[in-house]
Design a protein around this motif. Structure first.
Motif, PDB file in Angstrom:
ATOM      1  N   ALA A  81       0.833  -1.213   0.000  1.00 48.93           N
ATOM      2  CA  ALA A  81       0.000   0.000   0.000  1.00 48.93           C
ATOM      3  C   ALA A  81       0.863   1.256   0.000  1.00 48.93           C
ATOM      4  CB  ALA A  81      -0.917  -0.012   1.223  1.00 48.93           C
ATOM      5  N   ARG A  82       1.954   1.217   0.756  1.00 53.59           N
ATOM      6  CA  ARG A  82       2.839   2.387   0.821  1.00 53.59           C
ATOM      7  C   ARG A  82       3.485   2.672  -0.522  1.00 53.59           C
ATOM      8  NH1 ARG A  82       7.099   3.673   5.747  1.00 53.59           N
ATOM      9  NH2 ARG A  82       7.557   5.825   5.105  1.00 53.59           N
ATOM     10  N   SER A  83       3.856   1.640  -1.254  1.00 53.99           N
ATOM     11  CA  SER A  83       4.496   1.841  -2.552  1.00 53.99           C
ATOM     12  C   SER A  83       3.513   2.405  -3.576  1.00 53.99           C
ATOM     13  CB  SER A  83       5.066   0.520  -3.067  1.00 53.99           C
ATOM     14  OG  SER A  83       4.034  -0.372  -3.473  1.00 53.99           O
ATOM     15  N   VAL A  84       2.203   2.178  -3.359  1.00 57.43           N
ATOM     16  CA  VAL A  84       1.190   2.618  -4.329  1.00 57.43           C
ATOM     17  C   VAL A  84       0.725   4.046  -4.063  1.00 57.43           C
ATOM     18  CG1 VAL A  84      -1.139   2.179  -5.230  1.00 57.43           C
ATOM     19  CG2 VAL A  84       0.410   0.261  -4.770  1.00 57.43           C
ATOM     20  N   VAL A  85       0.388   4.381  -2.808  1.00 57.51           N
ATOM     21  CA  VAL A  85      -0.241   5.684  -2.527  1.00 57.51           C
ATOM     22  C   VAL A  85       0.583   6.573  -1.595  1.00 57.51           C
ATOM     23  CG1 VAL A  85      -2.571   4.805  -2.919  1.00 57.51           C
ATOM     24  CG2 VAL A  85      -1.597   4.714  -0.617  1.00 57.51           C
ATOM     25  N   GLY A  86       1.799   6.183  -1.260  1.00 54.30           N
ATOM     26  CA  GLY A  86       2.612   6.968  -0.330  1.00 54.30           C
ATOM     27  C   GLY A  86       2.994   8.338  -0.846  1.00 54.30           C
ATOM     28  N   ARG A  87       2.916   8.557  -2.175  1.00 55.42           N
ATOM     29  CA  ARG A  87       3.310   9.837  -2.770  1.00 55.42           C
ATOM     30  C   ARG A  87       2.187  10.859  -2.797  1.00 55.42           C
ATOM     31  NH1 ARG A  87       7.342  12.637  -3.638  1.00 55.42           N
ATOM     32  NH2 ARG A  87       6.738  13.262  -5.733  1.00 55.42           N
ATOM     33  N   ILE A  88       0.950  10.456  -2.507  1.00 50.78           N
ATOM     34  CA  ILE A  88      -0.178  11.394  -2.521  1.00 50.78           C
ATOM     35  C   ILE A  88      -0.052  12.329  -1.316  1.00 50.78           C
ATOM     36  CG2 ILE A  88      -2.698  11.603  -2.443  1.00 50.78           C
ATOM     37  CD1 ILE A  88      -2.857   8.772  -3.564  1.00 50.78           C
ATOM     38  N   PRO A  89      -0.369  13.640  -1.470  1.00 53.10           N
ATOM     39  CA  PRO A  89      -0.336  14.545  -0.306  1.00 53.10           C
ATOM     40  C   PRO A  89      -1.180  13.978   0.830  1.00 53.10           C
ATOM     41  CG  PRO A  89      -0.559  15.815  -2.309  1.00 53.10           C
ATOM     42  CD  PRO A  89      -0.639  14.370  -2.714  1.00 53.10           C
ATOM     43  N   GLY A  90      -0.546  13.752   1.944  1.00 51.53           N
ATOM     44  CA  GLY A  90      -1.187  13.030   3.038  1.00 51.53           C
ATOM     45  C   GLY A  90      -0.404  11.781   3.353  1.00 51.53           C
ATOM     46  N   GLY A  91       0.428  11.372   2.376  1.00 52.26           N
ATOM     47  CA  GLY A  91       1.397  10.304   2.572  1.00 52.26           C
ATOM     48  C   GLY A  91       0.875   9.065   3.262  1.00 52.26           C
ATOM     49  N   LEU A  92       1.426   8.786   4.436  1.00 56.93           N
ATOM     50  CA  LEU A  92       1.108   7.558   5.155  1.00 56.93           C
ATOM     51  C   LEU A  92      -0.328   7.510   5.651  1.00 56.93           C
ATOM     52  CD1 LEU A  92       4.339   6.836   7.247  1.00 56.93           C
ATOM     53  CD2 LEU A  92       3.568   5.763   5.133  1.00 56.93           C
ATOM     54  N   HIS A  94      -2.889   8.188   3.752  1.00 56.66           N
ATOM     55  CA  HIS A  94      -3.539   7.478   2.644  1.00 56.66           C
ATOM     56  C   HIS A  94      -3.136   6.002   2.638  1.00 56.66           C
ATOM     57  CE1 HIS A  94      -5.229  11.058   0.855  1.00 56.66           C
ATOM     58  NE2 HIS A  94      -4.046  11.646   0.826  1.00 56.66           N
ATOM     59  N   VAL A  95      -1.871   5.750   2.934  1.00 54.74           N
ATOM     60  CA  VAL A  95      -1.396   4.364   3.008  1.00 54.74           C
ATOM     61  C   VAL A  95      -2.192   3.608   4.075  1.00 54.74           C
ATOM     62  CG1 VAL A  95       0.570   2.878   3.544  1.00 54.74           C
ATOM     63  CG2 VAL A  95       0.915   4.982   2.228  1.00 54.74           C
ATOM     64  N   ASN A  96      -2.417   4.276   5.197  1.00 51.69           N
ATOM     65  CA  ASN A  96      -3.172   3.700   6.306  1.00 51.69           C
ATOM     66  C   ASN A  96      -4.557   3.231   5.846  1.00 51.69           C
ATOM     67  OD1 ASN A  96      -4.626   3.328   8.776  1.00 51.69           O
ATOM     68  ND2 ASN A  96      -3.220   4.722   9.821  1.00 51.69           N
ATOM     69  N   VAL A  97      -5.271   4.112   5.147  1.00 51.17           N
ATOM     70  CA  VAL A  97      -6.626   3.801   4.683  1.00 51.17           C
ATOM     71  C   VAL A  97      -6.602   2.709   3.618  1.00 51.17           C
ATOM     72  CG1 VAL A  97      -8.666   4.735   3.511  1.00 51.17           C
ATOM     73  CG2 VAL A  97      -7.478   6.116   5.229  1.00 51.17           C
ATOM     74  N   PHE A  98      -5.681   2.831   2.664  1.00 48.79           N
ATOM     75  CA  PHE A  98      -5.608   1.865   1.564  1.00 48.79           C
ATOM     76  C   PHE A  98      -5.234   0.477   2.082  1.00 48.79           C
ATOM     77  CE2 PHE A  98      -3.233   0.227  -2.321  1.00 48.79           C
ATOM     78  CZ  PHE A  98      -4.395  -0.065  -3.022  1.00 48.79           C
ATOM     79  N   ALA A  99      -4.276   0.421   2.997  1.00 51.63           N
ATOM     80  CA  ALA A  99      -3.856  -0.866   3.572  1.00 51.63           C
ATOM     81  C   ALA A  99      -4.991  -1.493   4.375  1.00 51.63           C
ATOM     82  CB  ALA A  99      -2.629  -0.668   4.455  1.00 51.63           C
ATOM     83  N   SER A 100      -5.739  -0.661   5.096  1.00 54.34           N
ATOM     84  CA  SER A 100      -6.866  -1.173   5.872  1.00 54.34           C
ATOM     85  C   SER A 100      -7.947  -1.740   4.964  1.00 54.34           C
ATOM     86  CB  SER A 100      -7.460  -0.061   6.751  1.00 54.34           C
ATOM     87  OG  SER A 100      -6.540   0.334   7.751  1.00 54.34           O
ATOM     88  N   THR A 101      -8.120  -1.137   3.799  1.00 52.53           N
ATOM     89  CA  THR A 101      -9.095  -1.655   2.840  1.00 52.53           C
ATOM     90  C   THR A 101      -8.675  -3.037   2.341  1.00 52.53           C
ATOM     91  OG1 THR A 101      -9.578   0.608   2.119  1.00 52.53           O
ATOM     92  CG2 THR A 101     -10.296  -1.181   0.665  1.00 52.53           C
ATOM     93  N   LEU A 102      -7.390  -3.193   2.060  1.00 51.13           N
ATOM     94  CA  LEU A 102      -6.891  -4.490   1.601  1.00 51.13           C
ATOM     95  C   LEU A 102      -7.017  -5.544   2.695  1.00 51.13           C
ATOM     96  CD1 LEU A 102      -3.633  -3.353  -0.263  1.00 51.13           C
ATOM     97  CD2 LEU A 102      -5.846  -3.932  -1.272  1.00 51.13           C
TER      98      LEU A 102
END
Length: 427
Positions: A81-92, A94-102
């Motif tokens: 998840a971090r490799s996919v969305v870590g670059r979006i403003p908000g960083g980790l 967004h990673v937190n939410v995306f990883a939780s979805t997975l």
């Protein structure tokens, strides 16, 4: 009249801080005794409610999530998840939410998501310099996706009570779960862009690293796909799907060499404790359900609503208020077990699709996981972060509001819940 006594007893016992499981049992027993109801019904109601083959899926999905946690497989999900969305403003965040979805597609539980993956998510955000309360808040609210993304323990319990297809209900939760993810990520983006939260952004990662993390997480992410494909294709029942999820998780845990025998024993112990609590609640709910049926509470409540309005949307709005309030004073599982037998007959009389209502009910009660004062997710993340709940709650408010907006969209656009299962599941 007896049902009114039950309600009064429930309110009094909750007010004096009696554990909910005891509250339900004591209220039902006193109602039977005072009301002169046949006591021989009690053992029949207790056992009849749990003698359901579909309910066997609950301990298996709980176990699958715990095996993921104790086996360290959640790290792979987070890194991908971090490799996919870590670059979006908000960083980790967004990673937190995306990883939780997975991970939601594996655990089926908000508490499992927060307690397992949440440890990794919060630690990563804290070490990267994110505000502690913000990190804890995002970790908690992202866990709300767990009961909506299939497989879902909430949905299995609702399906048993409402006598609807578990497969259709699982599929119905996919689009609303994705919508929850998008809504939370938009809220985070707005908070960051407005300057309310200062969030560092991950440096660019090459495609080769993204591909590496994807391959590392691939087998782990296969669990929900196998479960859904088996159920939708009619190859397995929900219970069999739960067994497959456990066996598959154990296999990949040993393939990755991250699951040991001692960790497996620990996962079995934790799963047994949680399962016993859930099944006990379901058994007690059998007594309450008998009282509700005997007293024709559903019919009485329907007549009451009809005296107010014949508009199904307005009735849904009233029910949402009830559900959101219930989520503030008891856990989602407890509220579901108490309210579903009462509300399902009402929505059926208004012509509301029980699959759609199941998603709405589960989503509303999932929000209760992070709603004070009894939000279980708040206590879990408080224990992880060592922060006081009072410091976490203000940071959760923008995201709770976002989830309520999402709930309203799902409620008043039923196609978001019904289109996909009607398209895929043929019964």
């Amino acid at each position: 009249m007896m049902s009114l006594l039950t309600v009064v007893l429930l309110i009094v016992l909750v007010a004096i801080r009696t554990p909910i499981s005891m509250t339900l049992g004591i209220s039902a027993l006193i109602t039977f005794w005072v009301g002169g109801l046949p006591l021989r019904i009690i053992p029949q109601a207790l056992t009849g409610s749990v003698f359901n083959f579909t309910l066997l899926a609950v301990p298996f999905f709980i176990l699958a999530g715990n095996l993921m946690n104790t086996g360290g497989l959640t790290d792979r999900i987070f890194n991908f998840a971090r490799s996919v969305v870590g670059r979006i403003p908000g960083g980790l965040a967004h990673v937190n939410v995306f990883a939780s979805t997975l991970f939601a597609g594996i655990s089926g539980s908000a508490v499992a998501d927060i307690a397992g993956l949440g440890v990794i998510e919060y630690r990563a955000m804290k070490e990267a310099g994110y505000r502690n309360a913000f990190s804890a808040a995002i970790t908690a609210v992202s866990g709300c996706i767990g009961p909506i993304m299939p497989p879902s323990i909430f949905m299995i319990i609702y399906a048993v009570i409402a006598e609807v297809s578990v497969a259709k209900l699982f599929i119905a939760g996919i689009i609303p779960a994705i919508l929850m993810t998008l809504v939370l990520m938009i809220a985070i983006y707005i908070q960051v862009r407005s300057g309310r939260e200062v969030c560092p952004i991950d440096p660019p990662t090459p495609f080769s690293y993204k591909w590496k993390t994807f391959k590392a997480a691939l087998l782990t992410l296969g669990t929900p796909i196998i479960v859904l494909y088996g159920m939708v294709g009619g190859l397995v029942t929900p219970t069999q799907a739960g067994i497959i999820a456990v066996v598959y998780t154990i296999i990949i845990g040993f393939i990755y060499r991250e699951l040991t025998w001692s960790k497996m024993v620990e996962a079995f112990k934790e799963s047994a404790l949680l399962t016993s609590h859930v099944i006990f609640l379901v058994a007690i709910a059998g007594m309450l359900g008998w009282i509700v049926t005997y007293e024709r509470v559903g019919e009485t409540l329907t007549n009451f609503f009809l005296s107010l309005t014949d508009n199904p949307l307005l009735v849904l709005l009233i029910i949402l208020v009830i559900l959101l309030f219930a989520g503030t004073i008891m856990s989602g599982t407890e509220a579901l077990i108490i309210l579903a037998p009462i509300l399902v007959p009402v929505i059926l009389n208004y012509g509301i699709d029980p699959i759609h209502f199941g998603v709405v009910m589960c989503l509303a009660l999932a929000i209760g996981v992070v709603t004070p004062p009894i939000g279980v997710g708040l206590f879990v993340i408080s224990n992880i972060s060592k922060l006081k709940i009072e410091s976490i709650v203000p940071a959760t408010i923008p995201y709770i509001i976002s989830l309520i907006i999402c709930l309203l969209i799902v409620t008043f656009v039923p196609e978001l819940s019904t289109w996909l299962p009607d398209l895929i599941v043929k019964e």
